[in-house]
Design a protein around this motif. Structure first.
Motif, PDB file in Angstrom:
ATOM      1  N   GLU A 105       0.852  -1.190   0.000  1.00  0.00           N
ATOM      2  CA  GLU A 105       0.000   0.000   0.000  1.00  0.00           C
ATOM      3  C   GLU A 105       0.891   1.244   0.000  1.00  0.00           C
ATOM      4  N   GLY A 106       0.818   2.027  -1.081  1.00  0.00           N
ATOM      5  CA  GLY A 106       1.591   3.255  -1.171  1.00  0.00           C
ATOM      6  C   GLY A 106       3.045   3.067  -1.570  1.00  0.00           C
ATOM      7  N   LEU A 107       3.419   1.893  -2.045  1.00  0.00           N
ATOM      8  CA  LEU A 107       4.787   1.634  -2.486  1.00  0.00           C
ATOM      9  C   LEU A 107       4.728   0.962  -3.847  1.00  0.00           C
ATOM     10  N   VAL A 108       5.293   1.603  -4.859  1.00  0.00           N
ATOM     11  CA  VAL A 108       5.173   1.108  -6.225  1.00  0.00           C
ATOM     12  C   VAL A 108       6.550   0.995  -6.885  1.00  0.00           C
ATOM     13  N   SER A 109       6.694  -0.036  -7.694  1.00  0.00           N
ATOM     14  CA  SER A 109       7.898  -0.248  -8.493  1.00  0.00           C
ATOM     15  C   SER A 109       7.535  -0.021  -9.950  1.00  0.00           C
ATOM     16  N   LEU A 110       8.350   0.759 -10.647  1.00  0.00           N
ATOM     17  CA  LEU A 110       8.118   1.020 -12.069  1.00  0.00           C
ATOM     18  C   LEU A 110       9.374   0.673 -12.857  1.00  0.00           C
ATOM     19  N   THR A 111       9.178   0.051 -13.991  1.00  0.00           N
ATOM     20  CA  THR A 111      10.272  -0.200 -14.916  1.00  0.00           C
ATOM     21  C   THR A 111       9.917   0.496 -16.223  1.00  0.00           C
ATOM     22  N   VAL A 112      10.814   1.359 -16.692  1.00  0.00           N
ATOM     23  CA  VAL A 112      10.595   2.072 -17.941  1.00  0.00           C
ATOM     24  C   VAL A 112      11.698   1.694 -18.920  1.00  0.00           C
ATOM     25  N   ALA A 113      11.397   1.778 -20.196  1.00  0.00           N
ATOM     26  CA  ALA A 113      12.385   1.487 -21.227  1.00  0.00           C
ATOM     27  C   ALA A 113      12.278   2.547 -22.314  1.00  0.00           C
ATOM     28  N   MET A 114      13.441   2.933 -22.850  1.00  0.00           N
ATOM     29  CA  MET A 114      13.454   3.911 -23.935  1.00  0.00           C
ATOM     30  C   MET A 114      14.740   3.797 -24.741  1.00  0.00           C
ATOM     31  N   ARG A 115      14.665   4.276 -25.974  1.00  0.00           N
ATOM     32  CA  ARG A 115      15.823   4.363 -26.861  1.00  0.00           C
ATOM     33  C   ARG A 115      15.973   5.810 -27.300  1.00  0.00           C
ATOM     34  N   GLY A 116      17.130   6.143 -27.798  1.00  0.00           N
ATOM     35  CA  GLY A 116      17.354   7.472 -28.348  1.00  0.00           C
ATOM     36  C   GLY A 116      17.553   8.543 -27.301  1.00  0.00           C
ATOM     37  N   THR A 117      17.911   8.154 -26.104  1.00  0.00           N
ATOM     38  CA  THR A 117      18.142   9.125 -25.049  1.00  0.00           C
ATOM     39  C   THR A 117      19.603   9.550 -25.016  1.00  0.00           C
ATOM     40  N   LYS A 118      19.839  10.749 -24.537  1.00  0.00           N
ATOM     41  CA  LYS A 118      21.220  11.226 -24.480  1.00  0.00           C
ATOM     42  C   LYS A 118      21.938  10.771 -23.217  1.00  0.00           C
ATOM     43  N   ASP A 119      21.177  10.504 -22.147  1.00  0.00           N
ATOM     44  CA  ASP A 119      21.805  10.067 -20.904  1.00  0.00           C
ATOM     45  C   ASP A 119      20.773   9.478 -19.951  1.00  0.00           C
ATOM     46  N   ARG A 120      21.253   9.016 -18.818  1.00  0.00           N
ATOM     47  CA  ARG A 120      20.379   8.369 -17.828  1.00  0.00           C
ATOM     48  C   ARG A 120      19.363   9.332 -17.229  1.00  0.00           C
ATOM     49  N   GLY A 121      19.628  10.631 -17.272  1.00  0.00           N
ATOM     50  CA  GLY A 121      18.684  11.619 -16.749  1.00  0.00           C
ATOM     51  C   GLY A 121      17.343  11.573 -17.460  1.00  0.00           C
ATOM     52  N   ASP A 122      17.366  11.311 -18.763  1.00  0.00           N
ATOM     53  CA  ASP A 122      16.116  11.196 -19.519  1.00  0.00           C
ATOM     54  C   ASP A 122      15.299   9.989 -19.048  1.00  0.00           C
ATOM     55  N   VAL A 123      15.984   8.892 -18.750  1.00  0.00           N
ATOM     56  CA  VAL A 123      15.312   7.680 -18.282  1.00  0.00           C
ATOM     57  C   VAL A 123      14.702   7.939 -16.900  1.00  0.00           C
ATOM     58  N   GLU A 124      15.450   8.614 -16.046  1.00  0.00           N
ATOM     59  CA  GLU A 124      14.948   8.941 -14.711  1.00  0.00           C
ATOM     60  C   GLU A 124      13.727   9.860 -14.794  1.00  0.00           C
ATOM     61  N   ALA A 125      13.763  10.829 -15.713  1.00  0.00           N
ATOM     62  CA  ALA A 125      12.622  11.737 -15.895  1.00  0.00           C
ATOM     63  C   ALA A 125      11.389  10.969 -16.370  1.00  0.00           C
ATOM     64  N   TYR A 126      11.576  10.027 -17.284  1.00  0.00           N
ATOM     65  CA  TYR A 126      10.475   9.194 -17.771  1.00  0.00           C
ATOM     66  C   TYR A 126       9.870   8.409 -16.605  1.00  0.00           C
TER      67      TYR A 126
END
Length: 134
Positions: free
Chosen positions: A46-67
């Motif tokens: 309750e109130g704790l969530v895990s998310l996995t995101v995937a992307m290509r064409g990013t310039k760095d890990r900051g974009d993945v973190e923002a997603y």
């Protein structure tokens, strides 16, 4: 209190991250735009969530973190939570795909901590930046 866009830009240095940086020519899709490949969400408690995101064409890990933050903000909002706090994010690169594995604590009131997100503001900011939230 920091503005959510400022947090989106600065949290990368405070985030736990794994994996190396890719050579410059290897991280774009030929158009210079990121390709968002989706989000997987698991409610851990309750109130704790895990998310996995995937992307290509990013310039760095900051974009993945923002997603990941955008997806977490939308999920929290959909579930009736006004705020989220980042517990941890791990980013790695697998071939041309960057994967972010994040955990967020969701709450109805502003939680303590430095990595907090006002979900309504974050979803608005994500739309402005063109980052999908689902």
């Amino acid at each position: 209190m920091h503005h959510p866009l400022t947090l989106l830009a600065t949290l990368g240095t405070a985030t736990v991250a794994l994996g190396g940086c890719a050579p410059a020519g290897e991280v774009t899709d030929g158009r210079g735009q990121p390709v968002y490949e989706g989000v997987s969400t698991i409610l851990l408690d309750e109130g704790l969530v895990s998310l996995t995101v995937a992307m290509r064409g990013t310039k760095d890990r900051g974009d993945v973190e923002a997603y990941g933050r955008c997806a977490a903000a939308q999920y929290a909002l959909d579930e009736g939570y006004g705020f989220a706090r980042q517990v941890r994010t791990i980013v790695k690169k697998d071939g041309q795909t960057w994967v972010g594995d994040a955990v967020y604590l969701l709450s109805t009131s502003l939680p303590e901590g430095l990595h907090t997100i006002d979900t309504e503001q974050a979803v608005t900011d994500c739309a402005t930046l063109g980052i999908p939230t689902v």
